[in-house]
Design a protein around this motif. Sequence first.
Motif, PDB file in Angstrom:
ATOM      1  N   THR A  18     -10.077   9.777  -0.235  1.00 18.49           N
ATOM      2  CA  THR A  18      -9.331   8.877  -0.840  1.00 18.49           C
ATOM      3  C   THR A  18      -8.781   9.253  -2.132  1.00 18.49           C
ATOM      4  N   CYS A 164     -12.890   6.156  -6.927  1.00 18.34           N
ATOM      5  CA  CYS A 164     -12.737   6.645  -5.651  1.00 18.34           C
ATOM      6  C   CYS A 164     -14.219   7.414  -5.258  1.00 18.34           C
ATOM      7  N   GLY A 291     -11.002   2.913  -1.430  1.00 18.94           N
ATOM      8  CA  GLY A 291     -12.189   3.602  -0.476  1.00 18.94           C
ATOM      9  C   GLY A 291     -13.421   3.237  -0.388  1.00 18.94           C
ATOM     10  N   GLY A 308      -9.994   4.194   3.610  1.00 20.98           N
ATOM     11  CA  GLY A 308      -9.630   5.011   2.006  1.00 20.98           C
ATOM     12  C   GLY A 308      -8.418   5.444   2.028  1.00 20.98           C
ATOM     13  N   ASP A 311      -5.622   2.971   1.694  1.00 19.16           N
ATOM     14  CA  ASP A 311      -5.631   2.400   0.369  1.00 19.16           C
ATOM     15  C   ASP A 311      -4.859   3.349  -0.396  1.00 19.16           C
ATOM     16  N   ALA A 312      -5.222   4.501  -0.718  1.00 19.73           N
ATOM     17  CA  ALA A 312      -4.684   5.457  -1.651  1.00 19.73           C
ATOM     18  C   ALA A 312      -3.309   5.461  -1.476  1.00 19.73           C
TER      19      ALA A 312
END
Length: 529
Positions: A18, A164, A291, A308, A311-312
């Motif tokens: 992540t 993260c 993450g 994750g 998400d990033a």
Amino acid sequence: MPAPPSITQVLIVGSGPTGLTLACDLARRSVEVRIIDKAPGFPRSSRAKGPNPRSLEVLADLGVVDRILAAGSAPLPMRKYRNGLPVADMDPFEASRPTPDAPYDRPWLIAQWRLEEILRDRLAEYGVHVELGSEAIGLTQRPDAVAVTLADGRSIEARYVVGCDGGHSPVRKLLGVSFEGRTTEEQAMVCGDVAVDGPDRGFWHQWFDEDGGVMLCPIPGTRSGWWFQAAPERDGAGAPVPPSLESFRRLFAKHTGLPGDRLTRAELLSTYRVNERMADRYRVGRVLLAGDAAHVHAIAGGLGMNTGIQDAFNLGWKLALVVTGRAAPALLDTYQEERLPVAARTLGLTAERLRDTLDAIREPGGGLDTAITPETLGLGPDGDYPWSSLSRDTRPGRHGDIRRATHSPGGPANGPRAGDRAPDAPCRDAATGAPTRLSEVFAGPHFTLLGFGPDTADALRAAEADHGGLLRATGVDAGTRHDLNDVAGHARSAYGIERDTLVLVRPDNHVGLIAPAGDGRAVRDYLAL
């Protein structure tokens, strides 16, 4: 008098998949980023089995997918045993094929340490390196920055900080963000990287009995390395026995019927417990979570690392626009708005997959293929954001409409909604005739305005003139300077185009806006973030 410490734009705490994905995405946008990790060295644990198709699309956008495909392998067929004897071979992806709108049809098998190594190498190409031995133990927020105190006494100041740093996230704890959910001891599993002599490396071997089981999956890029997973031995009080070479040998002999001494090495050992938890907030002022720091799931379906990574990819472009002054800080609120519901659905999905898998392995021929469903590939609606304030449709009768289109990779009936993953499609460059794909047009740190048909030409030219540094305007049979030919009709089919239409694709390759061909104002309004 000593000079005051410089303030970096973004500090990332944690250098797993992540954190590295986010760092690569920010660095390619010319954002000053630092990434720290408390570990003294980079881990070599194999752990997660690899990226799913949606994550492969993300990694392609970041320019590393070819390296990942070369370093790993396609998912292996599963060989299932009962009472030590093979009873079934199963390839969950035997019937899968790439489609025009989804070029990756299956996940990819790669050790997590190797995936991280590839991402670190990519990050180094931007001049950024992970700073090891840097443990965050304190956070102080000011109106304009965050000061992060490290265990060695140093302090790092940044405009924004992103935690993260895993399920035990110190950043989340320092923020006081709750992490509600449950941990289940009954479904514990011991894991490790082992060397085993004998099993065919062309299969993921799964021995299940009434009282447990052992799973062995070969690690790509090694001659004798395998992932070992098993239901643990229990002590007199019913607690899992800590993993060791000796306990792995006993489990191996018990469930496979093979001599335990065939297992010659066991390292990077851990005990996995089913954790289902989620943060109640993803942002506190200038600090964000991503993450495992924001959500942890049951292992079934392999969605932890993939969620994750995604998400990033959602956060990177938003954070870049904010720190460079091209968008207001309120844009960061849409990160939680979009990703928290996805995490909640993922918790439910993985819990369901785990229950079904545990039921399946009680019967001969049952195995981990039960955990794999279309939802675990990341290409369906479970990762979309139709409810988001960033999802807009200005076509007559569609404004604010979040109905669910009948979308599925390989042939949506009436195209994506605003907020959905932007479908891929093969096309040809109108100037050269060379084959290309929409995903190649999307790749990079920009928005993409697709104009389907000649009536979009004026809006495309205006958008490029007004937002050239932020947006790439591309016509699809529109007769513009940057034009694609949809020779096989795959692009129009993927987007459900019946009349000339504008489609604005966000930098994370989700549809942000769908508008009539001449509605250039809708594009201008959208980009006034």
